[in-house]
Design a protein around this motif. Sequence first.
Motif, PDB file in Angstrom:
ATOM      1  N   GLY A 201     -12.394  -7.207 -19.161  1.00 37.06           N
ATOM      2  CA  GLY A 201     -13.264  -7.834 -18.187  1.00 37.06           C
ATOM      3  C   GLY A 201     -12.500  -8.472 -17.043  1.00 37.06           C
ATOM      4  O   GLY A 201     -11.263  -8.542 -17.051  1.00 37.06           O
ATOM      5  N   GLN A 202     -13.240  -8.953 -16.060  1.00 39.31           N
ATOM      6  CA  GLN A 202     -12.639  -9.469 -14.841  1.00 39.31           C
ATOM      7  C   GLN A 202     -11.683 -10.629 -15.107  1.00 39.31           C
ATOM      8  O   GLN A 202     -10.592 -10.693 -14.553  1.00 39.31           O
ATOM      9  CB  GLN A 202     -13.745  -9.903 -13.873  1.00 39.31           C
ATOM     10  N   ALA A 203     -12.088 -11.565 -15.944  1.00 40.31           N
ATOM     11  CA  ALA A 203     -11.244 -12.727 -16.242  1.00 40.31           C
ATOM     12  C   ALA A 203     -10.436 -12.532 -17.512  1.00 40.31           C
ATOM     13  O   ALA A 203      -9.777 -13.470 -17.972  1.00 40.31           O
ATOM     14  CB  ALA A 203     -12.100 -13.986 -16.353  1.00 40.31           C
ATOM     15  N   GLY A 204     -10.462 -11.333 -18.067  1.00 41.93           N
ATOM     16  CA  GLY A 204      -9.829 -11.110 -19.359  1.00 41.93           C
ATOM     17  C   GLY A 204      -8.319 -11.172 -19.338  1.00 41.93           C
ATOM     18  O   GLY A 204      -7.699 -11.505 -20.348  1.00 41.93           O
ATOM     19  N   PHE A 205      -7.697 -10.859 -18.200  1.00 44.82           N
ATOM     20  CA  PHE A 205      -6.241 -10.874 -18.177  1.00 44.82           C
ATOM     21  C   PHE A 205      -5.711 -12.294 -18.340  1.00 44.82           C
ATOM     22  O   PHE A 205      -4.830 -12.546 -19.162  1.00 44.82           O
ATOM     23  CB  PHE A 205      -5.712 -10.265 -16.876  1.00 44.82           C
ATOM     24  N   ARG A 206      -6.257 -13.223 -17.574  1.00 45.08           N
ATOM     25  CA  ARG A 206      -5.772 -14.610 -17.681  1.00 45.08           C
ATOM     26  C   ARG A 206      -6.058 -15.174 -19.072  1.00 45.08           C
ATOM     27  O   ARG A 206      -5.190 -15.825 -19.684  1.00 45.08           O
ATOM     28  CB  ARG A 206      -6.419 -15.479 -16.612  1.00 45.08           C
ATOM     29  N   ASP A 207      -7.250 -14.935 -19.588  1.00 48.08           N
ATOM     30  CA  ASP A 207      -7.579 -15.424 -20.928  1.00 48.08           C
ATOM     31  C   ASP A 207      -6.677 -14.780 -21.978  1.00 48.08           C
ATOM     32  O   ASP A 207      -6.228 -15.450 -22.923  1.00 48.08           O
ATOM     33  CB  ASP A 207      -9.042 -15.138 -21.253  1.00 48.08           C
ATOM     34  N   GLY A 208      -6.429 -13.492 -21.821  1.00 50.34           N
ATOM     35  CA  GLY A 208      -5.566 -12.810 -22.780  1.00 50.34           C
ATOM     36  C   GLY A 208      -4.140 -13.303 -22.725  1.00 50.34           C
ATOM     37  O   GLY A 208      -3.479 -13.469 -23.770  1.00 50.34           O
ATOM     38  N   MET A 209      -3.616 -13.553 -21.535  1.00 49.90           N
ATOM     39  CA  MET A 209      -2.261 -14.083 -21.421  1.00 49.90           C
ATOM     40  C   MET A 209      -2.164 -15.474 -22.034  1.00 49.90           C
ATOM     41  O   MET A 209      -1.154 -15.828 -22.654  1.00 49.90           O
ATOM     42  CB  MET A 209      -1.828 -14.110 -19.962  1.00 49.90           C
TER      43      MET A 209
ATOM     44  N   ALA B 196       0.125 -18.631 -26.362  1.00 52.47           N
ATOM     45  CA  ALA B 196      -0.102 -19.655 -27.391  1.00 52.47           C
ATOM     46  C   ALA B 196       0.430 -19.241 -28.764  1.00 52.47           C
ATOM     47  O   ALA B 196       0.485 -20.081 -29.667  1.00 52.47           O
ATOM     48  CB  ALA B 196      -1.594 -19.958 -27.487  1.00 52.47           C
ATOM     49  N   ARG B 197       0.808 -18.000 -28.939  1.00 50.62           N
ATOM     50  CA  ARG B 197       1.330 -17.572 -30.237  1.00 50.62           C
ATOM     51  C   ARG B 197       2.657 -18.265 -30.541  1.00 50.62           C
ATOM     52  O   ARG B 197       3.468 -18.490 -29.644  1.00 50.62           O
ATOM     53  CB  ARG B 197       1.532 -16.056 -30.253  1.00 50.62           C
ATOM     54  N   PRO B 198       2.904 -18.576 -31.809  1.00 55.25           N
ATOM     55  CA  PRO B 198       4.173 -19.231 -32.149  1.00 55.25           C
ATOM     56  C   PRO B 198       5.405 -18.387 -31.816  1.00 55.25           C
ATOM     57  O   PRO B 198       6.450 -18.919 -31.444  1.00 55.25           O
ATOM     58  CB  PRO B 198       4.048 -19.464 -33.665  1.00 55.25           C
TER      59      PRO B 198
ATOM     60  N   GLY C 139       6.633 -16.989 -21.376  1.00 53.84           N
ATOM     61  CA  GLY C 139       6.650 -18.397 -21.023  1.00 53.84           C
ATOM     62  C   GLY C 139       5.314 -18.869 -20.489  1.00 53.84           C
ATOM     63  O   GLY C 139       4.499 -18.079 -19.993  1.00 53.84           O
ATOM     64  N   ALA C 140       5.098 -20.177 -20.557  1.00 59.56           N
ATOM     65  CA  ALA C 140       3.829 -20.743 -20.099  1.00 59.56           C
ATOM     66  C   ALA C 140       3.646 -20.612 -18.592  1.00 59.56           C
ATOM     67  O   ALA C 140       2.518 -20.717 -18.092  1.00 59.56           O
ATOM     68  CB  ALA C 140       3.753 -22.216 -20.508  1.00 59.56           C
ATOM     69  N   HIS C 141       4.738 -20.367 -17.839  1.00 61.54           N
ATOM     70  CA  HIS C 141       4.610 -20.235 -16.389  1.00 61.54           C
ATOM     71  C   HIS C 141       3.774 -19.017 -15.997  1.00 61.54           C
ATOM     72  O   HIS C 141       3.269 -18.939 -14.872  1.00 61.54           O
ATOM     73  CB  HIS C 141       5.993 -20.146 -15.739  1.00 61.54           C
ATOM     74  N   LEU C 142       3.588 -18.074 -16.916  1.00 62.73           N
ATOM     75  CA  LEU C 142       2.794 -16.886 -16.618  1.00 62.73           C
ATOM     76  C   LEU C 142       1.302 -17.208 -16.492  1.00 62.73           C
ATOM     77  O   LEU C 142       0.544 -16.411 -15.949  1.00 62.73           O
ATOM     78  CB  LEU C 142       3.000 -15.820 -17.695  1.00 62.73           C
ATOM     79  N   LEU C 143       0.893 -18.369 -17.005  1.00 66.88           N
ATOM     80  CA  LEU C 143      -0.519 -18.731 -16.922  1.00 66.88           C
ATOM     81  C   LEU C 143      -0.954 -19.016 -15.492  1.00 66.88           C
ATOM     82  O   LEU C 143      -2.154 -19.118 -15.222  1.00 66.88           O
ATOM     83  CB  LEU C 143      -0.790 -19.953 -17.807  1.00 66.88           C
ATOM     84  N   ALA C 144      -0.012 -19.161 -14.579  1.00 66.50           N
ATOM     85  CA  ALA C 144      -0.361 -19.395 -13.176  1.00 66.50           C
ATOM     86  C   ALA C 144      -0.824 -18.124 -12.476  1.00 66.50           C
ATOM     87  O   ALA C 144      -1.333 -18.190 -11.350  1.00 66.50           O
ATOM     88  CB  ALA C 144       0.837 -19.984 -12.439  1.00 66.50           C
ATOM     89  N   PHE C 145      -0.674 -16.975 -13.124  1.00 62.99           N
ATOM     90  CA  PHE C 145      -1.006 -15.694 -12.492  1.00 62.99           C
ATOM     91  C   PHE C 145      -2.280 -15.135 -13.119  1.00 62.99           C
ATOM     92  O   PHE C 145      -2.422 -15.099 -14.336  1.00 62.99           O
ATOM     93  CB  PHE C 145       0.144 -14.698 -12.667  1.00 62.99           C
ATOM     94  N   TRP C 146      -3.196 -14.679 -12.249  1.00 61.28           N
ATOM     95  CA  TRP C 146      -4.482 -14.185 -12.742  1.00 61.28           C
ATOM     96  C   TRP C 146      -4.604 -12.667 -12.681  1.00 61.28           C
ATOM     97  O   TRP C 146      -5.641 -12.114 -13.039  1.00 61.28           O
ATOM     98  CB  TRP C 146      -5.633 -14.833 -11.968  1.00 61.28           C
TER      99      TRP C 146
END
Length: 427
Positions: free
Chosen positions: A296-304, A309-311, A316-323
């Motif tokens: 889905g449209q927002a699925g990439f950010r949610d999936g990343m 969040a996996r152990p 890295g968490a810096h990837l969450l800034a990209f949609w």
Amino acid sequence: MPSSGPSPGRASHLGVAMLAALPLVLPWGYWAGPLWLAAAGLMGLARRRHRLAQLTVADRRLAALLLLLGLVQLLACAISPQGTRGLPLVLAAWLAVPALLQLRACPPSPAWWWGGMAAGGLMTGASALWQALVQGRFRPDGVDIDPILYGNLSLLTGLLCLAGLGWALHRHDRRWCWLMLAGALGGLMASGFAGARGGWVALPLVLWVFLRGWPRGQGHHLPRRAWWWLLVLLLLLPLALYLTPETRVKVRVDDAVAEFRDYVAHPHKPSSVTTRIALWQGAWQLIREAPMLGHGQAGFRDGMARLVARPDAPFGAHLLAFWHPHQDLLDAWVRRGLLGLGGLMALYLLPWCHFRGGRRPDACGNAAPALAGALVPVAYLGFGLSYGFFAYPAGLLVFLGWLLVPWVLVDSPLHETASLPRGSRPP
């Protein structure tokens, strides 16, 4: 500019001029031309001045593809709870269908298209100069467009102006030749100021299209002295941009070289190179989870966010800034599934077949729009290897707008007779 024929014809003339000149220099300017032409096409259909039967077989294939792409994007928005951000992409794809009908029913004069493109190159070059040298921006972005989009679309503006040089040579009009060269210079200069390195990487592929599709035959040869001046200009312009500190081109190039060396020595050190590779790896993992329908449209950010969040997450968490994953094919697949990926590939290939790879006989001056039409998907394919151009409404609208006009001009029986008389002044 000239105005001839009934009101629908004037609507096409003005629409193609807006398509070419406004996307990079006015806020929301990339919507102006498509909305104008789509409104004219729908009004013509409502008043029965236009008929769907006027569309050629190739037009109907393109229209069906655009309707399908809009529908697939709409489904992608429905899959994601926060997918409404993708609705403008649906509108962009569907607006192109009545715009195509308007252009086919009332073919525009080529002079309006090439004149608008030259004006766009001059204006985007002036805008980049102002933002870089007066306002001191590190990376000019035109009118708040993403700097990468702005730089690469400015580069494409310059390349299309160079393609229009073939049309000007066909007319044997020096004023048009100088106008197209000036537009090309402005577009290329804006690309240098914006520092869009991904577009520069695509230049070898674009050069191959030029060599393949440049109009040949009597009337398309510049004088030897003019070719030398053009060659010197094309060689000196990149060098001047690189050596002028205010352009920051040297900084961008040196950073790219340093980042690549760091990636070879330290693959996990954060940089634009390692970030892109991590985004691509993350997108590929998400594709493997839902290869058919996508996320889905927002699925990439949610999936990343889920992957990070996996152990044992390698990201890295810096990837969450990209949609989006900074790659058009991966972006289409991860959001819209196999149907979205196939639709995007068809959007690249269908124009290539229509324009015959840029090779067209030039009895009516249609080699130049064939070259321009082939350049658009090839350039976008190169640009999209390292960024998501079709993730933005501006990217999709410019692609479709700059594709539809050559699409119609290359087959229009009014291609040259509807344009200005030979030797007339440019707009």
